[in-house]
Design an enzyme around this catalytic site. Structure first.
Site, PDB file in Angstrom:
ATOM      1  N   HIS A 188       0.818  -1.218   0.000  1.00 10.53           N
ATOM      2  CA  HIS A 188       0.000   0.000   0.000  1.00 10.53           C
ATOM      3  C   HIS A 188       0.850   1.266   0.000  1.00 10.53           C
ATOM      4  O   HIS A 188       0.380   2.318  -0.444  1.00 10.53           O
ATOM      5  CB  HIS A 188      -0.987  -0.029   1.169  1.00 10.53           C
ATOM      6  CG  HIS A 188      -2.124  -0.954   0.912  1.00 10.53           C
ATOM      7  ND1 HIS A 188      -3.221  -0.593   0.169  1.00 10.53           N
ATOM      8  CD2 HIS A 188      -2.286  -2.258   1.213  1.00 10.53           C
ATOM      9  CE1 HIS A 188      -4.040  -1.637   0.058  1.00 10.53           C
ATOM     10  NE2 HIS A 188      -3.495  -2.655   0.680  1.00 10.53           N
ATOM     11  N   ARG A 295     -10.375   4.168  -2.291  1.00  9.88           N
ATOM     12  CA  ARG A 295      -9.995   3.388  -1.105  1.00  9.88           C
ATOM     13  C   ARG A 295     -10.334   4.208   0.137  1.00  9.88           C
ATOM     14  O   ARG A 295      -9.494   4.934   0.669  1.00  9.88           O
ATOM     15  CB  ARG A 295      -8.500   3.053  -1.152  1.00  9.88           C
ATOM     16  CG  ARG A 295      -8.105   2.132  -2.303  1.00  9.88           C
ATOM     17  CD  ARG A 295      -6.611   1.817  -2.231  1.00  9.88           C
ATOM     18  NE  ARG A 295      -6.211   0.819  -3.201  1.00  9.88           N
ATOM     19  CZ  ARG A 295      -5.650   1.079  -4.377  1.00  9.88           C
ATOM     20  NH1 ARG A 295      -5.444   2.343  -4.745  1.00  9.88           N
ATOM     21  NH2 ARG A 295      -5.297   0.108  -5.191  1.00  9.88           N
ATOM     22  N   ARG A 331     -15.095   1.908  -2.169  1.00  8.46           N
ATOM     23  CA  ARG A 331     -14.965   0.643  -1.442  1.00  8.46           C
ATOM     24  C   ARG A 331     -15.150   0.901   0.049  1.00  8.46           C
ATOM     25  O   ARG A 331     -14.553   1.828   0.600  1.00  8.46           O
ATOM     26  CB  ARG A 331     -13.584   0.030  -1.694  1.00  8.46           C
ATOM     27  CG  ARG A 331     -13.353  -1.284  -0.959  1.00  8.46           C
ATOM     28  CD  ARG A 331     -12.024  -1.914  -1.340  1.00  8.46           C
ATOM     29  NE  ARG A 331     -10.884  -1.170  -0.825  1.00  8.46           N
ATOM     30  CZ  ARG A 331      -9.625  -1.452  -1.140  1.00  8.46           C
ATOM     31  NH1 ARG A 331      -9.358  -2.426  -1.995  1.00  8.46           N
ATOM     32  NH2 ARG A 331      -8.633  -0.751  -0.624  1.00  8.46           N
ATOM     33  N   GLU A 430     -11.601 -11.106  -4.666  1.00 10.73           N
ATOM     34  CA  GLU A 430     -10.177 -11.152  -4.338  1.00 10.73           C
ATOM     35  C   GLU A 430      -9.835 -12.349  -3.459  1.00 10.73           C
ATOM     36  O   GLU A 430      -8.687 -12.499  -3.009  1.00 10.73           O
ATOM     37  CB  GLU A 430      -9.752  -9.847  -3.655  1.00 10.73           C
ATOM     38  CG  GLU A 430     -10.661  -9.424  -2.525  1.00 10.73           C
ATOM     39  CD  GLU A 430     -10.395  -8.004  -2.041  1.00 10.73           C
ATOM     40  OE1 GLU A 430      -9.290  -7.490  -2.279  1.00 10.73           O
ATOM     41  OE2 GLU A 430     -11.288  -7.417  -1.421  1.00 10.73           O
ATOM     42  N   ASN A 453      -4.469  -7.783  -6.303  1.00 10.78           N
ATOM     43  CA  ASN A 453      -3.414  -7.756  -5.287  1.00 10.78           C
ATOM     44  C   ASN A 453      -3.586  -8.898  -4.297  1.00 10.78           C
ATOM     45  O   ASN A 453      -2.654  -9.643  -3.992  1.00 10.78           O
ATOM     46  CB  ASN A 453      -3.412  -6.425  -4.538  1.00 10.78           C
ATOM     47  CG  ASN A 453      -3.218  -5.237  -5.453  1.00 10.78           C
ATOM     48  OD1 ASN A 453      -3.014  -5.398  -6.652  1.00 10.78           O
ATOM     49  ND2 ASN A 453      -3.277  -4.050  -4.909  1.00 10.78           N
ATOM     50  N   ASP A 454      -4.804  -9.045  -3.772  1.00  8.95           N
ATOM     51  CA  ASP A 454      -5.072 -10.121  -2.821  1.00  8.95           C
ATOM     52  C   ASP A 454      -5.379 -11.437  -3.525  1.00  8.95           C
ATOM     53  O   ASP A 454      -5.014 -12.504  -3.028  1.00  8.95           O
ATOM     54  CB  ASP A 454      -6.239  -9.746  -1.903  1.00  8.95           C
ATOM     55  CG  ASP A 454      -5.789  -8.872  -0.736  1.00  8.95           C
ATOM     56  OD1 ASP A 454      -4.634  -9.021  -0.305  1.00  8.95           O
ATOM     57  OD2 ASP A 454      -6.582  -8.048  -0.264  1.00  8.95           O
ATOM     58  N   ARG A 464       2.409 -11.055  -0.169  1.00  9.51           N
ATOM     59  CA  ARG A 464       3.015 -10.087  -1.090  1.00  9.51           C
ATOM     60  C   ARG A 464       3.913  -9.095  -0.374  1.00  9.51           C
ATOM     61  O   ARG A 464       4.630  -8.339  -1.023  1.00  9.51           O
ATOM     62  CB  ARG A 464       1.927  -9.351  -1.879  1.00  9.51           C
ATOM     63  CG  ARG A 464       0.895  -8.613  -1.049  1.00  9.51           C
ATOM     64  CD  ARG A 464      -0.253  -8.153  -1.960  1.00  9.51           C
ATOM     65  NE  ARG A 464      -1.420  -7.660  -1.246  1.00  9.51           N
ATOM     66  CZ  ARG A 464      -1.763  -6.392  -1.154  1.00  9.51           C
ATOM     67  NH1 ARG A 464      -1.023  -5.474  -1.719  1.00  9.51           N
ATOM     68  NH2 ARG A 464      -2.857  -6.039  -0.512  1.00  9.51           N
ATOM     69  N   CYS A 501      -9.620  -3.719 -10.495  1.00  5.71           N
ATOM     70  CA  CYS A 501      -9.080  -2.527  -9.834  1.00  5.71           C
ATOM     71  C   CYS A 501      -7.763  -2.807  -9.129  1.00  5.71           C
ATOM     72  O   CYS A 501      -7.200  -1.927  -8.491  1.00  5.71           O
ATOM     73  CB  CYS A 501     -10.084  -1.946  -8.850  1.00  5.71           C
ATOM     74  SG  CYS A 501     -10.557  -3.100  -7.541  1.00  5.71           S
TER      75      CYS A 501
END
Length: 578
Positions: A188, A295, A331, A430, A453-454, A464, A501
Site C-alpha cells: 500500500h 480506497r 470501497r 479477491e 493484489n489479494d 506479497r 481494480c
C-alpha cells in the site's frame, strides 16, 4: 558510486539528497525509582510535556492544511489535559516507577476505556491519545523520530519501511523520490507513491545501511534502480533516461481526451484508483472515465479516524468533481493486514492478512460500518455513486453486508435523508472461494471488480509483503489467469460487467492479456491511464483473444511471462516492458 537493484514501484526518476528514516523498536524501561528521586522523575515527565507541546505548537504555526491543523489542535488540548498530568504523576509516586513506564500504563488504561465507549467520537480519541502518549515517551527516551510532514527541502526519502499513515503525511512537493529496504509493487505504500506520483523503488535490501544522510541519490522508478553517490557519467546517463521518459509522457498526454477503443472498435472503460480527494486533479488531467476504486480506509488512517461528516464531505466532493467524467465507486473500509488504523496497532493477530480485516472488521464493528454506509448514501444524492464491498468470501457474507445496507437505507428513508434509491452495489472478487462461486454471487450484485493484489497472494499462498518469497508473486501464474477467466465468464453469463481494480490492471505488460480475457473496465493509478490507453488503441480485440488462446495453453508462468513480454516488446518497445 553504488547501484542497487530493487522493484520498480512508481514510475519516474527522482534526484536529491538522502533523508534517512528508520523505525527503531522502542523497549520501554520498566525501572523502579527510589523515593528520593520521585520528584525528579515527575519533573522529567513535566519537561517532556513542555517539549512536545512546543514541537506541536511550531507544527501548528507552520501548517496550512485544515485537516492537519485540526489534528494538531486536538493533540495540544490532550497534552495540556490536567487529568492526564495528575494521573501519570500519581502513578509514578504510588508505584515508584519511572516516567516512561507510568505513561505507558496510564495510556493503556485510558485507551482500553475509550475503546469500550458507546460514543464513536470517544472511541476515535483513543488513536489521538496513543499518538500523544508515544510522543511524550519518545521525548523522555531521547528517541524522537523525524516528522515527515515537516520536511522543508527537496530530498530522497530512504527508509526501512513506511506505514500508509506515514506515507499520507509526506510533503510530495519536497520528497522527490522514495527508496525502501523492503516492500513490493502491490504494497500500500507503493500504491500511495503512485497516487502521489513520487518515483519509488522498493525491495532494495538494506539500503538504509548503505546510505548516509545528505548523500546524493538517483532513484529510477522505471527500471527499479537506485544510484548512491553517482559518478558524473552515471548521473548524466540517468538524466538522459529521464529526458526520454518525459518526452514519452508528453506524447501520451495527447490521448487524454480520446476514448479507450481498440482498432477494431471494442471499447472499454478506463477509470482511476484514488486514496484522497486531492488526487482528483490528476484523475481529470489523465482523462479517466470515472473513479473505479476510492480506497475509503485512507480517510481513517489519520489520527482520530473520520467522522460521518468528514466522510460525507469527501465522498460528495469526489462525486461532484467527477460528475461530467463518470461514476465513482467507493470501497467500504478495508483495514487490517498492512493497513492499520492508528490506535489499532496492538491487535496482536498472528496472521493479519487472513485475519480481522475488510468486511470481517465491518460486520463486527457495525457502528463504524453503518456510519460509513450512511455517509455514502447521503453522498449518492449528489451524483453517480457505486458501493463496493471488499474481501467477500461467499454468498453468506455478501448477504450479511447487504442486510446492513438495507437497514441503513431504511433509516435514511425514515429520517428523510435523500439518497439514490438505484445506487449500484458491487462485490470485489479477491478471495479464491469468491471466484469459485462467482455464479452464486453474480445474481446478488450489480458488478464484479477483481482485486488482483489479494487474489494473487491468496491463490498462490504467497504473502506479497514478504521479501523472501516475493519472486513467487506472479500475476501470470496459470492458476491466477484461470480464475480471472472464470470470474469474467460467470459475471458475463449473469449479465453484469466485470472490472479490475488491482495493480495488474495498471500494468502495461498485462493490458492485452486482460483485454482478451474479457475485462470490461480497467481501474488504476492515474499516472498509468495514458500508457494503458495507448496500448488498447494500438491493437485489435482479435489480436488480444489470439494472445490469450496461446497463453492459456502454457503450463508455466515463466513461459507465459517470457512470451507476453516478447509479444509486447515487439509492438511497444522498452517503456512498456522494462
Amino acid at each position: 558510486m553504488r547501484i542497487l537493484k530493487g522493484i520498480a514501484a512508481s514510475s519516474g526518476i527522482g534526484i536529491g539528497r538522502a533523508f534517512l528514516y528508520v523505525h527503531e523498536k522502542l523497549v520501554i524501561p520498566h525501572v523502579y525509582i527510589p523515593a528520593a528521586k520521585i520528584n525528579a522523575e515527575k519533573e522529567r515527565f513535566q519537561h517532556a510535556l513542555g517539549m512536545v507541546g512546543g514541537e506541536l505548537g511550531n507544527m501548528l504555526d507552520e501548517s496550512a492544511a485544515e485537516d492537519h491543523r485540526k489534528i494538531l489542535e486536538t493533540h495540544l488540548l490532550m497534552l495540556s489535559d490536567p487529568e492526564f498530568n495528575v494521573m501519570v504523576k500519581k502513578r509514578i509516586e504510588s508505584d515508584s516507577i519511572c516516567a516512561e513506564w507510568a505513561v505507558e500504563s496510564i495510556l493503556s488504561s485510558l485507551i482500553e476505556t475509550l475503546e469500550k465507549a458507546d460514543d464513536p467520537v470517544l472511541r476515535e480519541r483513543g488513536a489521538d491519545l496513543y499518538d500523544i502518549g508515544w510522543r511524550v515517551i519518545r521525548q523522555m527516551m531521547g528517541k524522537r523520530r523525524p516528522d515527515l510532514a515537516a520536511i522543508n527541502e527537496e530530498v530522497v526519502l530512504v527508509a526501512d519501511t513506511l506505514l500508509p499513515s506515514e506515507a499520507l503525511s509526506l510533503d510530495h512537493m519536497n520528497v522527490k523520490a522514495i527508496a525502501l529496504d523492503g516492500g513490493g509493487r502491490t504494497s500500500h505504500v507503493a500504491i500511495l507513491a503512485r497516487a502521489l506520483q513520487i518515483p519509488t523503488v522498493v525491495g532494495l535490501g538494506k539500503i538504509t545501511g548503505k546510505v548516509s544522510p545528505g548523500d546524493e541519490i538517483i532513484v529510477d522508478g522505471n527500471l527499479g534502480e537506485v544510484a548512491i553517490r553517482p559518478s558524473s557519467a552515471s548521473a548524466h546517463k540517468m538524466r538522459n533516461r529521464y529526458d526520454r521518459w518525459m518526452e514519452h509522457e508528453r506524447e501520451l498526454q495527447d490521448l487524454a481526451a480520446l476514448e479507450a477503443v481498440t482498432k477494431d472498435g471494442h471499447r472499454v472503460e478506463l477509470k482511476a484508483n484514488i486514496e484522497t480527494v486531492d488526487e482528483i486533479d490528476s484523475v481529470l488531467k489523465h482523462g479517466a472515465g470515472g473513479v473505479g476504486l476510492f480506497r475509503s480506509e485512507f480517510l481513517f488512517l489519520k489520527p482520530g479516524g473520520a467522522t460521518e461528516e468528514e466522510q460525507f464531505t469527501a465522498y460528495r466532493d469526489v462525486i461532484e468533481r467527477m460528475h461530467k467524467s463518470g461514476s465513482v465507486t467507493i470501497r467500504t473500509i478495508d483495514v487490517g493486514g498492512d493497513k492499520v488504523i492508528p490506535g489499532m496497532e496492538g491487535l496482536g493477530e498472528e496472521n493479519p492478512i487472513l485475519g480481522w480485516r475488510a468486511v470481517r472488521f465491518c460486520l463486527s464493528r457495525k457502528d463504524i460500518f453503518r456510519t460509513q454506509l450512511r455517509a455514502m448514501l447521503r453522498a449518492s444524492a449528489y451524483g453517480k455513486l457505486k458501493i463496493m464491498f471488499p474481501m467477500i468470501s461467499g454468498p453468506e457474507e455478501l448477504d450479511n453486508v447487504l442486510l446492513v445496507l438495507d437497514q441503513v437505507k431504511d433509516e435514511c428513508r425514515s429520517t428523510g435523508i435523500p439518497f439514490d434509491e438505484d445506487v449500484e452495489v458491487g462485490t470485489m472478487i479477491e478471495v479464491p472461494s469468491a471466484a469459485l462461486c462467482a455464479d452464486l454471487l453474480a445474481p446478488k450484485t450489480d458488478f464484479f471488480s477483481i482485486g488482483t493484489n489479494d487474489l494473487i497472494q491468496y491463490t498462490i499462498a504467497v504473502d506479497r509483503g514478504n521479501d523472501k518469497i516475493a519472486y513467487l508473486y506472479q500475476p501470470f501464474h496459470p492458476g491466477v489467469l484461470r480464475l480471472i477467466r472464470l470470474i469474467v465468464e460467470k459475471g458475463h453469463q449473469a449479465g453484469i460487467p466485470v472490472a479490475m481494480c488491482g495493480e495488474m490492471a495498471g500494468d502495461p505488460l498485462s493490458t492485452v492479456l486482460l483485454l482478451g480475457l474479457g475485462i470490461d473496465e480497467f481501474s488504476m493509478s492515474p499516472q498509468s491511464l495514458l500508457e494503458i490507453k495507448n496500448i488498447i488503441r494500438s491493437i485489435t480485440l482479435a489480436e488480444a483473444k489470439e494472445l490469450v488462446g496461446k497463453v492459456m495453453e502454457m503450463n508455466s508462468y515463466i513461459h507465459i511471462d517470457t512470451y507476453v513480454r516478447e509479444w509486447m516488446h515487439d509492438r511497444f518497445g522498452d517503456f512498456v516492458t522494462t
